[in-house]
Design a protein around this motif. Sequence first.
Motif, PDB file in Angstrom:
ATOM      1  N   LYS A 145       0.818  -1.210   0.000  1.00 50.39           N
ATOM      2  CA  LYS A 145       0.000   0.000   0.000  1.00 50.39           C
ATOM      3  C   LYS A 145       0.856   1.266   0.000  1.00 50.39           C
ATOM      4  CE  LYS A 145      -3.919  -2.190   2.297  1.00 50.39           C
ATOM      5  NZ  LYS A 145      -4.687  -2.300   1.052  1.00 50.39           N
ATOM      6  N   ARG A 146       2.155   1.120  -0.227  1.00 45.41           N
ATOM      7  CA  ARG A 146       3.034   2.283  -0.321  1.00 45.41           C
ATOM      8  C   ARG A 146       2.763   3.052  -1.608  1.00 45.41           C
ATOM      9  NH1 ARG A 146       4.993   4.637   3.650  1.00 45.41           N
ATOM     10  NH2 ARG A 146       6.677   5.455   2.369  1.00 45.41           N
ATOM     11  N   LEU A 147       3.175   4.319  -1.616  1.00 40.99           N
ATOM     12  CA  LEU A 147       2.964   5.154  -2.787  1.00 40.99           C
ATOM     13  C   LEU A 147       3.781   4.656  -3.972  1.00 40.99           C
ATOM     14  CD1 LEU A 147       3.020   8.717  -1.193  1.00 40.99           C
ATOM     15  CD2 LEU A 147       1.036   7.462  -2.017  1.00 40.99           C
ATOM     16  N   CYS A 148       3.131   4.625  -5.139  1.00 43.49           N
ATOM     17  CA  CYS A 148       3.783   4.208  -6.370  1.00 43.49           C
ATOM     18  C   CYS A 148       3.256   5.096  -7.485  1.00 43.49           C
ATOM     19  CB  CYS A 148       3.467   2.740  -6.631  1.00 43.49           C
ATOM     20  SG  CYS A 148       4.372   2.035  -8.003  1.00 43.49           S
ATOM     21  N   PHE A 149       4.142   5.615  -8.304  1.00 42.28           N
ATOM     22  CA  PHE A 149       3.777   6.560  -9.345  1.00 42.28           C
ATOM     23  C   PHE A 149       4.151   5.980 -10.713  1.00 42.28           C
ATOM     24  CE2 PHE A 149       4.868   8.720  -5.472  1.00 42.28           C
ATOM     25  CZ  PHE A 149       3.859   9.653  -5.293  1.00 42.28           C
ATOM     26  N   VAL A 150       3.241   6.057 -11.666  1.00 39.72           N
ATOM     27  CA  VAL A 150       3.485   5.551 -13.011  1.00 39.72           C
ATOM     28  C   VAL A 150       3.473   6.718 -13.992  1.00 39.72           C
ATOM     29  CG1 VAL A 150       2.611   4.105 -14.879  1.00 39.72           C
ATOM     30  CG2 VAL A 150       2.495   3.292 -12.527  1.00 39.72           C
ATOM     31  N   SER A 151       4.487   6.780 -14.853  1.00 38.34           N
ATOM     32  CA  SER A 151       4.543   7.860 -15.852  1.00 38.34           C
ATOM     33  C   SER A 151       5.021   7.325 -17.182  1.00 38.34           C
ATOM     34  CB  SER A 151       5.481   8.978 -15.382  1.00 38.34           C
ATOM     35  OG  SER A 151       6.797   8.502 -15.197  1.00 38.34           O
ATOM     36  N   GLY A 152       4.647   8.010 -18.249  1.00 42.57           N
ATOM     37  CA  GLY A 152       5.119   7.692 -19.589  1.00 42.57           C
ATOM     38  C   GLY A 152       6.197   8.669 -20.008  1.00 42.57           C
ATOM     39  N   VAL A 153       7.263   8.159 -20.602  1.00 46.65           N
ATOM     40  CA  VAL A 153       8.397   8.998 -21.015  1.00 46.65           C
ATOM     41  C   VAL A 153       8.701   8.721 -22.498  1.00 46.65           C
ATOM     42  CG1 VAL A 153      10.784   9.673 -20.524  1.00 46.65           C
ATOM     43  CG2 VAL A 153       9.320   8.849 -18.667  1.00 46.65           C
ATOM     44  N   PRO A 154       8.071   9.464 -23.407  1.00 43.17           N
ATOM     45  CA  PRO A 154       8.325   9.231 -24.835  1.00 43.17           C
ATOM     46  C   PRO A 154       9.706   9.726 -25.256  1.00 43.17           C
ATOM     47  CG  PRO A 154       6.256  10.426 -24.459  1.00 43.17           C
ATOM     48  CD  PRO A 154       7.028  10.468 -23.196  1.00 43.17           C
ATOM     49  N   GLY A 155      10.390   8.953 -26.073  1.00 45.00           N
ATOM     50  CA  GLY A 155      11.696   9.363 -26.580  1.00 45.00           C
ATOM     51  C   GLY A 155      12.565   8.165 -26.899  1.00 45.00           C
ATOM     52  N   SER A 156      13.632   8.392 -27.661  1.00 39.60           N
ATOM     53  CA  SER A 156      14.573   7.329 -28.003  1.00 39.60           C
ATOM     54  C   SER A 156      15.511   7.065 -26.836  1.00 39.60           C
ATOM     55  CB  SER A 156      15.402   7.731 -29.233  1.00 39.60           C
ATOM     56  OG  SER A 156      16.475   6.827 -29.419  1.00 39.60           O
ATOM     57  N   PHE A 157      15.675   5.785 -26.472  1.00 38.67           N
ATOM     58  CA  PHE A 157      16.610   5.475 -25.379  1.00 38.67           C
ATOM     59  C   PHE A 157      18.064   5.557 -25.828  1.00 38.67           C
ATOM     60  CE2 PHE A 157      14.888   0.980 -26.287  1.00 38.67           C
ATOM     61  CZ  PHE A 157      15.850   0.684 -27.251  1.00 38.67           C
ATOM     62  N   TYR A 158      18.284   5.925 -27.083  1.00 35.92           N
ATOM     63  CA  TYR A 158      19.645   6.234 -27.513  1.00 35.92           C
ATOM     64  C   TYR A 158      19.984   7.702 -27.269  1.00 35.92           C
ATOM     65  CZ  TYR A 158      19.482   1.660 -29.732  1.00 35.92           C
ATOM     66  OH  TYR A 158      19.384   0.303 -29.952  1.00 35.92           O
ATOM     67  N   SER A 159      19.081   8.406 -26.581  1.00 37.75           N
ATOM     68  CA  SER A 159      19.316   9.787 -26.176  1.00 37.75           C
ATOM     69  C   SER A 159      19.056   9.918 -24.682  1.00 37.75           C
ATOM     70  CB  SER A 159      18.390  10.732 -26.958  1.00 37.75           C
ATOM     71  OG  SER A 159      17.039  10.490 -26.602  1.00 37.75           O
ATOM     72  N   ARG A 160      19.330  11.097 -24.116  1.00 36.70           N
ATOM     73  CA  ARG A 160      19.029  11.335 -22.703  1.00 36.70           C
ATOM     74  C   ARG A 160      17.520  11.400 -22.499  1.00 36.70           C
ATOM     75  NH1 ARG A 160      22.400  14.073 -19.181  1.00 36.70           N
ATOM     76  NH2 ARG A 160      20.579  14.015 -17.824  1.00 36.70           N
ATOM     77  N   LEU A 161      17.055  10.751 -21.447  1.00 37.61           N
ATOM     78  CA  LEU A 161      15.636  10.713 -21.118  1.00 37.61           C
ATOM     79  C   LEU A 161      15.328  11.245 -19.722  1.00 37.61           C
ATOM     80  CD1 LEU A 161      14.898   7.116 -22.483  1.00 37.61           C
ATOM     81  CD2 LEU A 161      14.068   9.251 -23.491  1.00 37.61           C
ATOM     82  N   PHE A 162      16.331  11.217 -18.821  1.00 40.60           N
ATOM     83  CA  PHE A 162      16.106  11.545 -17.421  1.00 40.60           C
ATOM     84  C   PHE A 162      17.200  12.490 -16.915  1.00 40.60           C
ATOM     85  CE2 PHE A 162      14.463   7.269 -18.233  1.00 40.60           C
ATOM     86  CZ  PHE A 162      13.159   7.392 -17.791  1.00 40.60           C
ATOM     87  N   PRO A 163      16.936  13.207 -15.816  1.00 42.84           N
ATOM     88  CA  PRO A 163      17.974  14.060 -15.219  1.00 42.84           C
ATOM     89  C   PRO A 163      19.178  13.233 -14.755  1.00 42.84           C
ATOM     90  CG  PRO A 163      15.799  14.603 -14.352  1.00 42.84           C
ATOM     91  CD  PRO A 163      15.637  13.333 -15.128  1.00 42.84           C
ATOM     92  N   ARG A 164      20.284  13.899 -14.602  1.00 45.73           N
ATOM     93  CA  ARG A 164      21.510  13.237 -14.147  1.00 45.73           C
ATOM     94  C   ARG A 164      21.319  12.603 -12.775  1.00 45.73           C
ATOM     95  NH1 ARG A 164      25.911  14.679 -17.268  1.00 45.73           N
ATOM     96  NH2 ARG A 164      25.536  16.450 -18.671  1.00 45.73           N
ATOM     97  N   LYS A 165      21.890  11.415 -12.633  1.00 41.65           N
ATOM     98  CA  LYS A 165      21.929  10.696 -11.360  1.00 41.65           C
ATOM     99  C   LYS A 165      20.552  10.610 -10.697  1.00 41.65           C
ATOM    100  CE  LYS A 165      26.779  11.830 -10.533  1.00 41.65           C
ATOM    101  NZ  LYS A 165      27.204  10.523 -11.102  1.00 41.65           N
ATOM    102  N   SER A 166      19.551  10.291 -11.503  1.00 40.64           N
ATOM    103  CA  SER A 166      18.187  10.193 -10.974  1.00 40.64           C
ATOM    104  C   SER A 166      17.639   8.770 -10.985  1.00 40.64           C
ATOM    105  CB  SER A 166      17.242  11.090 -11.770  1.00 40.64           C
ATOM    106  OG  SER A 166      17.132  10.654 -13.118  1.00 40.64           O
ATOM    107  N   LEU A 167      18.238   7.875 -11.779  1.00 37.27           N
ATOM    108  CA  LEU A 167      17.717   6.515 -11.915  1.00 37.27           C
ATOM    109  C   LEU A 167      18.445   5.551 -10.986  1.00 37.27           C
ATOM    110  CD1 LEU A 167      17.363   6.060 -15.792  1.00 37.27           C
ATOM    111  CD2 LEU A 167      15.525   6.391 -14.141  1.00 37.27           C
ATOM    112  N   HIS A 168      17.674   4.675 -10.346  1.00 40.39           N
ATOM    113  CA  HIS A 168      18.243   3.643  -9.490  1.00 40.39           C
ATOM    114  C   HIS A 168      18.255   2.272 -10.168  1.00 40.39           C
ATOM    115  CE1 HIS A 168      16.678   6.825  -6.838  1.00 40.39           C
ATOM    116  NE2 HIS A 168      17.705   6.529  -6.074  1.00 40.39           N
TER     117      HIS A 168
END
Length: 387
Positions: A145-168
């Motif tokens: 029952k913990r918080l969970c957020f779902v989002s869509g991120v359109p774009g090529s994964f051969y390019s930057r998709l997320f801010p620096r040092k944000s993905l675990h």
Amino acid sequence: MGEVDFIHTINPSSRCDGGDERSSMYSFVNALRMSGGDGDNSYSTNSLLQKKVLSKAKPVLVKNTKGMMINLNFPNYIKVADLGCATGENTFLTMAEIVNTINVLCQQCNQKPPEIDCCLNDLPDNDFNTTFKFVPFFNKRVKSKRLCFVSGVPGSFYSRLFPRKSLHFVHSSYSLHWLSKVPKGLEKNSSSVYITTSSPPNAYKAYLNQFQSDFKSFLEMRSEEMVSNGRMVLTFIGRKTLDDPLHRDCCHFWTLLSTSLRDLVYEGLVSASKVDSFNIPFYDPSKEEVMEMIRNEGSFEINDLEIHGFELGLSNHDEDYMLHSQISKAGQREANCIRAVSESMLVADFGVDIMDTLFKKFAYHVSQHASCTNKTTVTLVVSLIRK
């Protein structure tokens, strides 16, 4: 988790980091998408193979999810990305497995479960609407029952998709064998949509060079976006290591697609020049090629590398024990699977009118190769640790 608390789709046109430039760089990506909707020919309906692959990779996924949490000392916020999520429920099977693994581990270790950001990425023309219809399915599979957020991120994964040092944690299944574009220098690779034994040697080199360029970009982009000790689990369609890099078995799906297109040429439905100029933006690397690229890029440590069989259509059956009707149905299943992943590209070059006829031919050729046992195609599962 009783329900997803927040859904948001990022508009790629609002990005300010060179999206227009990437569109021109990757000119073929607009035609590369899985068939949308939930009809008979859709990817959502015809992605059982990909679901089976997720099941095979599950032990590596669970192991690395736990390792990530322990090495990061149980952070209170986790950002997870599924790159190449496609359309349908499969991406939520992965996300639910990651979320449940995290929550069970936290319970076992007497730690507070983190809030989890689940980011679903694919190209902008992907059918995200059909994917998000499976959010209730995701809710039912997640046990916290913990918080969970779902989002869509359109774009090529051969390019930057997320801010620096944000993905675990990054997951990508059956996506990285798709190239950003058709390689240059394939003019002499006529009458075949991909590499075959009869292809000129430079065809292999052209495909390998494009894969190396793309995979290097992928690793470099993720190295910027991921935190130290973050994890990636990547699954590819690959090939067995052979002396001849051009060799593909006679029942390879792109070989059978080439044969089916040539049938239409003979029947006057498609021009030979169109078939000669059409090539699939795909590459099935060997494990050595994948390992070499990871080591040369240098940002990641290889944690696991597994090779599994590739199961499509007839591969689980012995022709001697199959009725003709069973062989025919299995051939149609393989045809439906390949149609779901390639139809958008084929329609862009050949038009929609020939698709039904083309894949009837494909299903027939699959059934004619029911006894093929010398298969070169495999599934590669690789896990990486961000240094």
